[in-house]
Design a protein around this motif. Structure first.
Motif, PDB file in Angstrom:
ATOM      1  N   PHE A  13       1.493  -2.213  -6.251  1.00 43.51           N
ATOM      2  CA  PHE A  13       2.803  -2.039  -6.872  1.00 43.51           C
ATOM      3  C   PHE A  13       3.415  -0.756  -6.320  1.00 43.51           C
ATOM      4  O   PHE A  13       2.729   0.258  -6.181  1.00 43.51           O
ATOM      5  CB  PHE A  13       2.692  -1.944  -8.402  1.00 43.51           C
ATOM      6  CG  PHE A  13       2.100  -3.166  -9.053  1.00 43.51           C
ATOM      7  CD1 PHE A  13       2.921  -4.198  -9.476  1.00 43.51           C
ATOM      8  CD2 PHE A  13       0.729  -3.279  -9.232  1.00 43.51           C
ATOM      9  CE1 PHE A  13       2.382  -5.335 -10.070  1.00 43.51           C
ATOM     10  CE2 PHE A  13       0.174  -4.401  -9.820  1.00 43.51           C
ATOM     11  CZ  PHE A  13       1.009  -5.431 -10.245  1.00 43.51           C
ATOM     12  N   HIS A  14       4.697  -0.800  -6.003  1.00 42.56           N
ATOM     13  CA  HIS A  14       5.391   0.386  -5.497  1.00 42.56           C
ATOM     14  C   HIS A  14       5.841   1.263  -6.661  1.00 42.56           C
ATOM     15  O   HIS A  14       6.321   0.772  -7.682  1.00 42.56           O
ATOM     16  CB  HIS A  14       6.593  -0.020  -4.654  1.00 42.56           C
ATOM     17  CG  HIS A  14       6.233  -0.710  -3.374  1.00 42.56           C
ATOM     18  ND1 HIS A  14       5.889  -0.024  -2.227  1.00 42.56           N
ATOM     19  CD2 HIS A  14       6.148  -2.037  -3.060  1.00 42.56           C
ATOM     20  CE1 HIS A  14       5.613  -0.887  -1.263  1.00 42.56           C
ATOM     21  NE2 HIS A  14       5.759  -2.114  -1.746  1.00 42.56           N
ATOM     22  N   ASP A  17       9.695   5.426  -3.626  1.00 43.71           N
ATOM     23  CA  ASP A  17       9.565   5.366  -2.170  1.00 43.71           C
ATOM     24  C   ASP A  17       8.394   6.184  -1.642  1.00 43.71           C
ATOM     25  O   ASP A  17       8.138   6.178  -0.434  1.00 43.71           O
ATOM     26  CB  ASP A  17      10.852   5.871  -1.512  1.00 43.71           C
ATOM     27  CG  ASP A  17      12.046   4.993  -1.838  1.00 43.71           C
ATOM     28  OD1 ASP A  17      11.851   3.773  -2.006  1.00 43.71           O
ATOM     29  OD2 ASP A  17      13.169   5.534  -1.922  1.00 43.71           O
ATOM     30  N   GLN A  75       6.739  -3.694   3.517  1.00 42.75           N
ATOM     31  CA  GLN A  75       7.197  -5.080   3.431  1.00 42.75           C
ATOM     32  C   GLN A  75       6.541  -5.841   2.277  1.00 42.75           C
ATOM     33  O   GLN A  75       6.980  -6.936   1.927  1.00 42.75           O
ATOM     34  CB  GLN A  75       6.889  -5.803   4.751  1.00 42.75           C
ATOM     35  CG  GLN A  75       7.496  -5.134   5.978  1.00 42.75           C
ATOM     36  CD  GLN A  75       6.969  -5.730   7.267  1.00 42.75           C
ATOM     37  OE1 GLN A  75       6.804  -6.942   7.387  1.00 42.75           O
ATOM     38  NE2 GLN A  75       6.682  -4.880   8.242  1.00 42.75           N
ATOM     39  N   LEU A  76       5.483  -5.261   1.717  1.00 38.89           N
ATOM     40  CA  LEU A  76       4.784  -5.940   0.625  1.00 38.89           C
ATOM     41  C   LEU A  76       5.576  -5.819  -0.670  1.00 38.89           C
ATOM     42  O   LEU A  76       6.094  -4.755  -0.996  1.00 38.89           O
ATOM     43  CB  LEU A  76       3.391  -5.344   0.433  1.00 38.89           C
ATOM     44  CG  LEU A  76       2.409  -5.512   1.591  1.00 38.89           C
ATOM     45  CD1 LEU A  76       1.085  -4.835   1.263  1.00 38.89           C
ATOM     46  CD2 LEU A  76       2.191  -6.981   1.921  1.00 38.89           C
ATOM     47  N   THR A  77       5.646  -6.895  -1.411  1.00 38.60           N
ATOM     48  CA  THR A  77       6.329  -6.884  -2.696  1.00 38.60           C
ATOM     49  C   THR A  77       5.332  -6.549  -3.805  1.00 38.60           C
ATOM     50  O   THR A  77       4.115  -6.660  -3.625  1.00 38.60           O
ATOM     51  CB  THR A  77       6.969  -8.249  -2.981  1.00 38.60           C
ATOM     52  OG1 THR A  77       5.945  -9.258  -2.957  1.00 38.60           O
ATOM     53  CG2 THR A  77       8.019  -8.575  -1.926  1.00 38.60           C
ATOM     54  N   ASP A  78       5.840  -6.120  -4.948  1.00 38.43           N
ATOM     55  CA  ASP A  78       4.964  -5.823  -6.075  1.00 38.43           C
ATOM     56  C   ASP A  78       4.140  -7.057  -6.438  1.00 38.43           C
ATOM     57  O   ASP A  78       4.666  -8.179  -6.505  1.00 38.43           O
ATOM     58  CB  ASP A  78       5.787  -5.385  -7.282  1.00 38.43           C
ATOM     59  CG  ASP A  78       6.350  -3.983  -7.124  1.00 38.43           C
ATOM     60  OD1 ASP A  78       5.939  -3.286  -6.172  1.00 38.43           O
ATOM     61  OD2 ASP A  78       7.194  -3.579  -7.945  1.00 38.43           O
ATOM     62  N   SER A  80       1.459  -7.921  -4.596  1.00 38.49           N
ATOM     63  CA  SER A  80       0.789  -8.417  -3.388  1.00 38.49           C
ATOM     64  C   SER A  80      -0.677  -8.013  -3.384  1.00 38.49           C
ATOM     65  O   SER A  80      -1.030  -6.885  -3.753  1.00 38.49           O
ATOM     66  CB  SER A  80       1.462  -7.852  -2.138  1.00 38.49           C
ATOM     67  OG  SER A  80       2.790  -8.310  -2.007  1.00 38.49           O
ATOM     68  N   GLN A 180       3.702 -13.939   8.819  1.00 43.09           N
ATOM     69  CA  GLN A 180       3.494 -12.750   7.996  1.00 43.09           C
ATOM     70  C   GLN A 180       2.898 -11.620   8.818  1.00 43.09           C
ATOM     71  O   GLN A 180       2.019 -11.818   9.659  1.00 43.09           O
ATOM     72  CB  GLN A 180       2.579 -13.076   6.816  1.00 43.09           C
ATOM     73  CG  GLN A 180       2.456 -11.953   5.797  1.00 43.09           C
ATOM     74  CD  GLN A 180       1.741 -12.411   4.532  1.00 43.09           C
ATOM     75  OE1 GLN A 180       1.616 -13.611   4.276  1.00 43.09           O
ATOM     76  NE2 GLN A 180       1.277 -11.460   3.748  1.00 43.09           N
TER      77      GLN A 180
END
Length: 220
Positions: A13-14, A17, A75-78, A80, A180
């Motif tokens: 999870f991000h 930034d 590029q990974l979304t929360d 992943s 991917q």
């Protein structure tokens, strides 16, 4: 330093930034990571990150703009899945190969097919800085996983690996889809050989090694 043998899979999870939060998929801290402490290094999809905060169900690590630019992390979304491996301890077994956690660049999955009790995965590599270190039967870290190159193009811009079911099933390889992005790190030994052989990007200031020198000393 790592070995490329994945110890567990977590969920990313991000946090703005500059930070990422990695949650243990297993709930409590996995047995393989019980000794992880603040300041330790953990490879996240092959990227060496430093643990800044330890939580009951995971940890927080800082990420730099360079890391986000060079790797697939941005590029990974929360939510992943990501491969996790703690740093190598003195005296630990080395079952893969030496992996530094410093990503050379990215590649992209071309195809994944199941055959003969194994999975064949092929990748394309657009960056020559990565492709130059891809050689037949050489080692390559794909999202932090130590793999052997089964086949490749002469330039290294295409390569394939054969993956046993346990590796495929217990890492994020099973989640990859064609197109991917994946993080790639070439074998560090190849980089040093290139330097001492007078590679054009890292030419030594001295005489360096030569094929004649290696042959004279029993490496022919």
């Amino acid at each position: 330093m790592f070995t490329g043998l994945i110890q567990t899979v977590g969920t990313l999870f991000h946090k703005g930034d500059t930070q990422v939060y990695i949650r243990w998929d297993s709930g409590p801290r996995p047995p393989a990571l019980t000794d992880v402490e603040l300041g330790d290094s953990i490879a996240v999809d092959g990227i060496c990150l430093t643990v800044e905060t330890i939580l009951p169900d995971g940890f927080v690590a800082a990420v730099s703009p360079e890391t986000l630019d060079r790797t697939s992390l941005g590029q990974l979304t929360d939510g992943s899945p990501v491969n996790l491996e703690s740093s190598l301890r003195v005296g630990s077994k080395i079952g893969g190969h030496f992996v530094t956690g410093h990503i050379d660049g990215q590649g992209h999955l071309e195809a994944a097919t199941e055959a003969d009790n194994a999975w064949k995965l092929s990748f394309t590599v657009g960056d020559s800085r990565v492709a130059r270190y891809i050689v037949p039967k050489g080692s390559i870290a794909v999202n932090g996983i130590s793999l052997t190159v089964a086949d490749c193009s002469p330039s290294g811009h295409w390569f394939a690996v054969a993956v046993i079911p346990v590796t495929y099933g217990e890492t994020t390889l099973r989640h990859l889809r064609p197109g991917q992005a994946v993080n790639l790190e070439g074998d560090v030994l190849g980089k040093y050989v290139e330097k001492f052989m007078g590679g054009k990007e890292n030419a030594p200031t001295g005489d360096g090694l030569s094929l004649d020198f290696l042959s004279e000393h029993g490496y022919g």
